[in-house]
Design a protein around this motif. Sequence first.
Motif, mmCIF file in Angstrom:
data_model
loop_
_atom_site.group_PDB
_atom_site.id
_atom_site.type_symbol
_atom_site.label_atom_id
_atom_site.label_comp_id
_atom_site.label_asym_id
_atom_site.label_seq_id
_atom_site.Cartn_x
_atom_site.Cartn_y
_atom_site.Cartn_z
ATOM 1 N N LEU A 80 0.869 -1.168 0.000
ATOM 2 C CA LEU A 80 0.000 0.000 0.000
ATOM 3 C C LEU A 80 0.911 1.224 0.000
ATOM 4 C CD1 LEU A 80 -3.100 0.430 0.060
ATOM 5 C CD2 LEU A 80 -2.844 1.014 2.461
ATOM 6 N N LEU A 81 1.015 1.819 -1.174
ATOM 7 C CA LEU A 81 1.916 2.951 -1.355
ATOM 8 C C LEU A 81 1.197 4.260 -1.084
ATOM 9 C CD1 LEU A 81 3.724 1.727 -4.591
ATOM 10 C CD2 LEU A 81 4.374 1.352 -2.206
ATOM 11 N N LEU A 82 1.951 5.327 -1.072
ATOM 12 C CA LEU A 82 1.384 6.622 -0.735
ATOM 13 C C LEU A 82 0.384 7.095 -1.781
ATOM 14 C CD1 LEU A 82 1.392 9.071 1.161
ATOM 15 C CD2 LEU A 82 3.333 9.979 -0.130
ATOM 16 N N ASP A 83 0.591 6.715 -3.051
ATOM 17 C CA ASP A 83 -0.280 7.176 -4.127
ATOM 18 C C ASP A 83 -1.325 6.137 -4.524
ATOM 19 O OD1 ASP A 83 1.470 5.376 -5.152
ATOM 20 O OD2 ASP A 83 2.000 6.536 -6.952
ATOM 21 N N TRP A 84 -1.744 5.303 -3.596
ATOM 22 C CA TRP A 84 -2.722 4.267 -3.956
ATOM 23 C C TRP A 84 -4.072 4.867 -4.325
ATOM 24 C CZ3 TRP A 84 -7.220 3.651 -1.094
ATOM 25 C CH2 TRP A 84 -7.256 4.254 0.178
ATOM 26 N N SER A 85 -4.367 6.060 -3.890
ATOM 27 C CA SER A 85 -5.586 6.752 -4.279
ATOM 28 C C SER A 85 -5.208 8.091 -4.910
ATOM 29 C CB SER A 85 -6.499 6.986 -3.069
ATOM 30 O OG SER A 85 -7.636 7.731 -3.426
ATOM 31 N N ASP A 108 3.056 7.168 5.918
ATOM 32 C CA ASP A 108 1.914 8.031 5.600
ATOM 33 C C ASP A 108 1.031 7.435 4.512
ATOM 34 O OD1 ASP A 108 2.732 10.065 7.433
ATOM 35 O OD2 ASP A 108 4.181 10.767 5.954
ATOM 36 N N ALA A 109 0.920 6.106 4.520
ATOM 37 C CA ALA A 109 0.123 5.448 3.481
ATOM 38 C C ALA A 109 -1.351 5.800 3.578
ATOM 39 C CB ALA A 109 0.307 3.929 3.578
ATOM 40 N N PHE A 110 -1.801 6.209 4.745
ATOM 41 C CA PHE A 110 -3.228 6.481 4.926
ATOM 42 C C PHE A 110 -3.518 7.987 4.983
ATOM 43 C CE2 PHE A 110 -2.352 2.304 6.719
ATOM 44 C CZ PHE A 110 -3.268 1.529 6.027
ATOM 45 N N ALA A 111 -2.619 8.760 4.408
ATOM 46 C CA ALA A 111 -2.848 10.200 4.347
ATOM 47 C C ALA A 111 -4.110 10.562 3.557
ATOM 48 C CB ALA A 111 -1.624 10.887 3.757
ATOM 49 N N PRO A 112 -4.484 9.829 2.473
ATOM 50 C CA PRO A 112 -5.718 10.181 1.758
ATOM 51 C C PRO A 112 -6.997 9.903 2.540
ATOM 52 C CG PRO A 112 -4.230 8.921 0.349
ATOM 53 C CD PRO A 112 -3.722 8.798 1.744
ATOM 54 N N THR A 113 -6.904 9.201 3.667
ATOM 55 C CA THR A 113 -8.116 8.815 4.415
ATOM 56 C C THR A 113 -7.989 9.267 5.861
ATOM 57 O OG1 THR A 113 -7.146 6.649 4.899
ATOM 58 C CG2 THR A 113 -8.509 6.823 2.919
ATOM 59 N N PRO A 114 -8.047 10.560 6.124
ATOM 60 C CA PRO A 114 -7.793 11.052 7.494
ATOM 61 C C PRO A 114 -8.912 10.774 8.477
ATOM 62 C CG PRO A 114 -8.432 12.868 6.073
ATOM 63 C CD PRO A 114 -8.318 11.664 5.179
ATOM 64 N N HIS A 115 -10.091 10.376 8.008
ATOM 65 C CA HIS A 115 -11.225 10.186 8.907
ATOM 66 C C HIS A 115 -11.610 8.714 9.083
ATOM 67 C CE1 HIS A 115 -11.685 14.494 8.946
ATOM 68 N NE2 HIS A 115 -11.795 14.526 7.629
ATOM 69 N N LEU A 116 -10.660 7.834 8.825
ATOM 70 C CA LEU A 116 -10.927 6.405 9.027
ATOM 71 C C LEU A 116 -11.228 6.116 10.494
ATOM 72 C CD1 LEU A 116 -8.393 4.233 6.951
ATOM 73 C CD2 LEU A 116 -10.871 4.402 6.678
ATOM 74 N N ARG A 117 -12.220 5.270 10.717
ATOM 75 C CA ARG A 117 -12.524 4.791 12.069
ATOM 76 C C ARG A 117 -12.349 3.280 12.186
ATOM 77 N NH1 ARG A 117 -17.064 8.438 11.723
ATOM 78 N NH2 ARG A 117 -18.480 6.654 11.535
ATOM 79 N N HIS A 118 -12.342 2.585 11.053
ATOM 80 C CA HIS A 118 -12.210 1.116 11.059
ATOM 81 C C HIS A 118 -11.234 0.739 9.944
ATOM 82 C CE1 HIS A 118 -13.788 -3.064 11.628
ATOM 83 N NE2 HIS A 118 -13.317 -3.174 10.395
ATOM 84 N N LEU A 119 -10.126 0.072 10.326
ATOM 85 C CA LEU A 119 -9.108 -0.363 9.367
ATOM 86 C C LEU A 119 -8.799 -1.832 9.601
ATOM 87 C CD1 LEU A 119 -7.030 0.146 7.152
ATOM 88 C CD2 LEU A 119 -5.450 0.986 8.919
ATOM 89 N N ASP A 120 -8.997 -2.638 8.532
ATOM 90 C CA ASP A 120 -8.791 -4.087 8.620
ATOM 91 C C ASP A 120 -7.622 -4.483 7.729
ATOM 92 O OD1 ASP A 120 -8.899 -6.799 8.807
ATOM 93 O OD2 ASP A 120 -11.009 -6.999 8.268
ATOM 94 N N LEU A 121 -6.514 -4.859 8.354
ATOM 95 C CA LEU A 121 -5.328 -5.354 7.644
ATOM 96 C C LEU A 121 -5.026 -6.792 8.038
ATOM 97 C CD1 LEU A 121 -3.051 -2.193 7.932
ATOM 98 C CD2 LEU A 121 -3.748 -3.248 5.780
#
Length: 504
Positions: A80-85, A108-121
């Motif tokens: 999951l790279l920085l530019d995935w979105s 900072d892979a999740f910089a495009p999604t600052p309001h995540l509340r649930h992350l499943d990896l």
Amino acid sequence: MCPVVPQPLCVSIDGHFMVTLAFLLSMCLSCTTITAACPPPCLCASDIISCSGRNLSTVPPDLPGYITRLDLSHNVLSALLLDWSDRRLDRLTALVLSRNAITHLAPDAFAPTPHLRHLDLSSNGLSWLNASAFHGLGELEVLLLFGNRISQTMAGAFQGLNSLERLYLGRNRLAAFPLELYQGDGALPRLRFLDLSMNMVRQVPVQSLLSLATWQQGGIYLQGNPLVCDCALRAMLEYWERRQYRPLLDFREEYPCSLGQEEWLNCSGSPQGGFHGTVEVSCQAEPGDWLMVPCPGVSLPLREEVVVFWVTPGDGSPALGVTGDQSSRLTVLTNGTLEIRGALLEDSGTYSCVAVRGRHRSPNETLEVTVSVGNTSGPGESREERGSGGEHFNTAFTTLASCVVSIILVLLYLYLTPCRCHGGRAGGVGGCGGRAMLLCADPREVELADRRVTGGKRVAFLETGDEHPHKCSAKHPVMDTAATEGILKNGSRALEQVLEDYVA
């Protein structure tokens, strides 16, 4: 991109221009429709997009900005790279990346999604977590990382996740308990659920875990680890079981400490010793007292292997163990007794003794001792000032009585004292002033009255005959009982003398 209107088409307004304008508008509308459309390999339902099981190796491009949930599970994503979105997904609150082949998370892979509340990896190939993998996820509440190959986490890997409440790290390769999740700069203040099951943890920091708040201890899952069952761990597990914590109640058989009675006795005291059957469950003390609080239910003398901890009042208060350090006010002696030196008002509360008591223990046996320092008379008072209720009443009553007698004596002296009269019976009171009553019949009576007044003095000072008529404290002076008795006795004598003068 929508095509730009060529400049020559805007020269004149005629039929050809209108046709051309309509064509361009239709192209722009179709372009907008394509941009907001569901990505071809995915299924969409309003603000939810599911791309699960599509054999994707990359994240689909042109994701619409209105999505709130994105499911990319069961694919072959490897990183999951920085530019995935290609755009910022401000409304996305749930991202599912489980059951892929992800082995790398870019900083900072999740910089495009600052309001995540649930992350499943979960169920990926992650072996370690870098320090900034989850940077910027300050609203994240649930993080699932179970089923990976994580053996270590870099310092600060979870730092900044101040809203995180549930963290799943089960079925990894962790060999040490991640205490930094609860202590230090990287602590997670709202973490109430930590799954560490099926890892490689052998030792846990028992005393540090007992120092956690109750709502934190009750959410730590350790089942399926090769834990070393020493006396400290057994004491903590028994304490958790007594507290009815769900990890122990739901997975009791998956802990390796289900041993026979003989092994438990090695941690539960001497078989020749007797149990504290008369241990008080409450203790009353005064500020400054030294308290010795024995551990309920622990037999004496203790074996060398026996471990005793005391959980102090208040969530997050440190747990105490036998350290040999005598500099602290609160210490645990080698026999398991809690010693409180110079008790303070803030020492009041419920103390829990954590120790192995064996499998055949009474279900009603208490683990707690309630300590009360001082009483309702108010903080800072000394023991003499507090006293009992009867002593308070007696002291107050005698003090009030002495004041009343003193007032009566002053009034009697002013109004009823025999005086020398001038001018006869009908001549008024003369030298006595207008306040006094006419009690003198003739000069002989006046002379008789003068002889009865000691030394001719008009003011009498009441002497108690005690060198220390009262005791004084820092805040609330209390009159001595002997002093008040002396005042009453002398006051009574003076009153009798005045009455005799009056009758005469």
